[in-house]
Design an enzyme around this catalytic site. Structure first.
Site, PDB file in Angstrom:
ATOM      1  N   SER A 378     -19.052  63.874  -6.746  1.00 54.95           N
ATOM      2  CA  SER A 378     -18.791  62.476  -7.097  1.00 54.95           C
ATOM      3  C   SER A 378     -17.979  62.497  -8.383  1.00 54.95           C
ATOM      4  CB  SER A 378     -20.101  61.721  -7.320  1.00 54.95           C
ATOM      5  OG  SER A 378     -19.840  60.461  -7.878  1.00 54.95           O
ATOM      6  N   ARG A 379     -16.766  61.944  -8.331  1.00 50.09           N
ATOM      7  CA  ARG A 379     -15.900  62.004  -9.516  1.00 50.09           C
ATOM      8  C   ARG A 379     -16.307  60.988 -10.575  1.00 50.09           C
ATOM      9  NH1 ARG A 379     -11.611  62.613  -5.366  1.00 50.09           N
ATOM     10  NH2 ARG A 379     -11.558  64.834  -4.956  1.00 50.09           N
ATOM     11  N   VAL A 380     -17.243  60.101 -10.233  1.00 53.07           N
ATOM     12  CA  VAL A 380     -17.789  59.192 -11.240  1.00 53.07           C
ATOM     13  C   VAL A 380     -18.955  59.884 -11.940  1.00 53.07           C
ATOM     14  CG1 VAL A 380     -18.976  56.978 -11.563  1.00 53.07           C
ATOM     15  CG2 VAL A 380     -17.012  57.121 -10.054  1.00 53.07           C
TER      16      VAL A 380
END
Length: 515
Positions: A378-380
């Site tokens: 998850s790039r968040v």
């Protein structure tokens, strides 16, 4: 009598004839859901046209006719336009009149749609009558710019421990669910919808599920499941079944996006699930080839990347000035033989903010959900996690990644040292803790309590094969005797000293009870 004559004379004198020009074309050829039309010289791309058999009437009269057959202009050529037919293809024939609609393709949206099943054109298909109080909005629009957006910082809980702990999803994020056929991609999406029932009503997102090219029986079962769990009261289902035309399957995700944007613009949260974009890409390829557009890689047209990027870019977390609403997207992509390097998977991976990769081997081993920790991301990241979840999930991903490596190595090694054995046992226990049944999402505070027990050694006295049943007993025990601790986690969203003390006391009592 004189007064009547005078009034008639005045009306005759004040009469001014109104002339209105209308551009009308004729169908030159028609076949495979595509019509070639002459005479629409001022037509626009993505404009709606109306197929009409009656010569001496206006556009307004034609629209009063039911049912109306619409078309969508997708090719502007030198002496004609090519149109895909939306609706009953059999009604369209050579020589038929075609009227310009003068607008882009629009669908009705509104709060009244919640709890309903609609088709690509926003028309209800659940047999429950007309949807009132709607406004028409074009299905294509420019996505919000960087200035209008805010950072993604609020979590969207899926109710699946493995996802909420290791690949958290934030409100306004685009998280891809990718894997082979039958690995549980739709299950994750449906569990996420069901879990919103555990969220407070004030922050509960409106869920939009878009079924593209699915069997109608599968969609009907899904609607029945959502109704059974009381989830249809905050869900809208958009269906473009396998029996519908390629044009309707291609447009269905845009219908889901514009419905979601209606709630986002109103300052609310919305979640849209595109199931699945592989079928949309196939429908778009079919349509493009029939429109005589040049094929590119894997016979897809050159603008297939733009198709998915302009759809997914519409997901956003808006700034306070814009109302603070959000639209979260969970696109689903089906791979062949776990090949994530194919054209459509690589396209969508590069557009989204992370992916949940489901692996067939893990699924066959009984790991549900079959998430491959190594490739899922998850790039968040932890920005979309509560402090409580952040605290308990820190070690899990690292331990699992190490365990997968050691597990592969273990097949070739006959003798293992004590430290390696302990790590493997710990990894096996965490794997068992992360297993979860279909259709059984758990509230965020319960997930925190269970993961806290796992990382703090409360399951270490049990064989890994018995961890699943022990975890079930722990859930029941927490619901009975740990309500205060769960309530404290839910309200504070943090594991401060006092909350942790309460939780440890409940877990110690549980260990004593089942000795």
């Amino acid at each position: 009598m004189e007064s009547i004559l005078k009034r008639i004379e005045e009306e005759i004198e004040s009469f001014a004839p109104v002339s209105k020009s209308e551009e009308i074309g004729t169908v030159r050829t028609v076949g495979d859901g595509v019509a070639d039309i002459d005479g629409l010289h001022n037509a626009m791309l993505n404009e709606v046209v109306i197929f009409d058999d009656v010569y001496d009437r206006t556009l307004e009269d034609a629209l009063q006719d039911a049912p109306v057959t619409y078309g969508l202009i997708l090719n502007l050529e030198e002496d004609s336009v090519r149109v895909v037919i939306l609706g009953n293809v059999e009604r369209v024939h050579e020589g038929m009149l075609v009227r310009r609609g003068g607008r882009l393709l629009s669908i009705p949206v509104g709060n009244e749609m919640v709890g309903r099943v609609v088709n690509t054109l926003g028309e209800p298909v659940d047999g429950r009558g007309v949807i009132k109080e709607t406004v028409m909005k074009p299905i294509e629009r420019k996505s919000y710019g960087v200035i209008d957006r805010a950072p993604v910082d609020a979590p969207l809980h899926t109710g699946i421990k493995a996802i909420d702990a290791m690949v958290p999803i934030g409100r306004g994020q685009r998280e891809l669910i990718i894997g082979d056929r039958g690995t549980g991609k739709t299950t994750i999406a449906i569990d996420t919808i069901l879990n919103q029932k555990n969220e407070p009503e004030s922050t509960r997102p409106i869920c939009i599920y878009v079924a593209i090219g699915q069997k109608e029986s599968k969609t009907a079962k899904l609607v029945a499941l959502l109704s059974q769990h009381g989830a249809m009261e905050y869900t809208i289902v958009v269906t473009a079944p396998a029996s519908s035309s390629a044009a309707l399957q291609f447009l269905a995700p845009f219908t889901g996006a514009v419905i979601g944007e209606h709630f986002m613009d109103a300052g609310k949260d919305a979640l849209v699930i595109y199931d699945d974009l592989s079928k949309q890409a196939v429908a778009y390829r079919q349509m493009s080839l029939l429109l005589r557009r040049p094929p590119g890689r894997e016979a897809y047209p050159g603008d297939i990347f733009y198709l998915h990027s302009r759809l997914l870019e519409r997901s956003a977390k808006l700034s306070k000035e814009k109302g603070g609403g959000s639209l979260t997207a969970l696109p689903i992509i089906e791979t062949q033989e776990s090949d994530v390097s194919a054209y459509i998977p690589t396209n969508v991976i590069s557009i989204t903010d992370g992916q949940i990769f489901l692996q067939t081997d893990l699924f066959n081993k009984g790991m549900r959900p079959a998430i491959d920790v190594g490739i899922s991301v998850s790039r968040v990241g932890s920005a979309a996690q509560t402090k409580a979840m952040k605290k308990v999930s820190g070690k899990i991903k690292l331990e699992l990644a190490q365990f997968r490596e050691l597990e592969a190595f273990m097949q070739f090694a006959s003798d293992l040292d004590a430290d390696t054995k302990a790590r493997i046992e710990s990894g096996r226990r965490i794997t068992e803790v992360l297993k979860q049944k279909n259709g059984a999402p758990i509230p965020f505070e319960m997930a925190v309590a269970i993961l806290f027990a796992a990382v703090n050694g409360y399951f270490s006295n049990y064989e890994y094969a018995k961890v699943g049943t022990t975890q079930q007993k722990l859930q029941e025990f927490l619901l009975r005797e740990g309500k205060d601790a769960l309530e404290a986690i839910r309200e504070s969203k943090n594991l401060d000293e006092e909350t942790e003390k309460k939780l440890r006391a409940v877990l110690d009592a549980f260990v004593e009870r089942i000795k």
